[in-house]
Design an enzyme around this catalytic site. Sequence first.
Site, PDB file in Angstrom:
ATOM      1  N   ALA A 202      40.126  47.879  38.324  1.00 60.77           N
ATOM      2  CA  ALA A 202      41.537  47.513  38.335  1.00 60.77           C
ATOM      3  C   ALA A 202      41.638  45.995  38.426  1.00 60.77           C
ATOM      4  O   ALA A 202      40.757  45.332  38.965  1.00 60.77           O
ATOM      5  CB  ALA A 202      42.250  48.162  39.520  1.00 60.77           C
ATOM      6  N   ASP A 203      42.703  45.468  37.874  1.00 57.98           N
ATOM      7  CA  ASP A 203      42.970  44.041  37.986  1.00 57.98           C
ATOM      8  C   ASP A 203      44.483  43.863  38.072  1.00 57.98           C
ATOM      9  O   ASP A 203      45.238  44.641  37.495  1.00 57.98           O
ATOM     10  CB  ASP A 203      42.401  43.272  36.795  1.00 57.98           C
ATOM     11  CG  ASP A 203      42.256  41.792  37.114  1.00 57.98           C
ATOM     12  OD1 ASP A 203      41.388  41.467  37.949  1.00 57.98           O
ATOM     13  OD2 ASP A 203      43.014  40.975  36.564  1.00 57.98           O
TER      14      ASP A 203
END
Length: 173
Positions: free
Chosen positions: A66-67
């Site tokens: 995830a970012d």
Amino acid sequence: LLRQVGVEFELLLLRDRSPRGPDVSEQILPDEKAEDYVARVTREKAEYGAKVILWRRLPLRPVLAADTTVVVDGRILGKPADSAEAMEMLRLLSGRTHQVLTSVALHFDDNTSQVTQTSDVTFATLSDDMIRAYCASSESYDKAGGYAVQGLAAAFIERITGSYSGIMGLPLY
């Protein structure tokens, strides 16, 4: 966040600082839109994590990456490099609504599934003293937009529309 919802996991840490440079670059490409940027970086992290599993001959399993990025007026606010940049970001967010985009990718067996979630965050008007005091903590320096919703900056937030956990970095729904 994964523990909170009962998901077992093992961390596969990627390096963001090494003599060879980061494992996955978070550089914004020319004319790259925020949603394209956060999706690309997340996808590259998931795919690189899968390669690391193969290189290390670890048991094959899904890789979740995830970012998160913060966007105001179309401008992507990444992690501030220093106190001056953190203060500039917080001044830009002060008294305004901005977007927090979190992209999540799941890679397994040469397939990647991905979704990007957007939340709106409205900050109260912040005085320079408030900004300086916040930036004196270490909280803002490893966070997109220069703040952590789950930390001291919670006092700055008037309203959230969207996913609180998504703003933290992983939408749990």
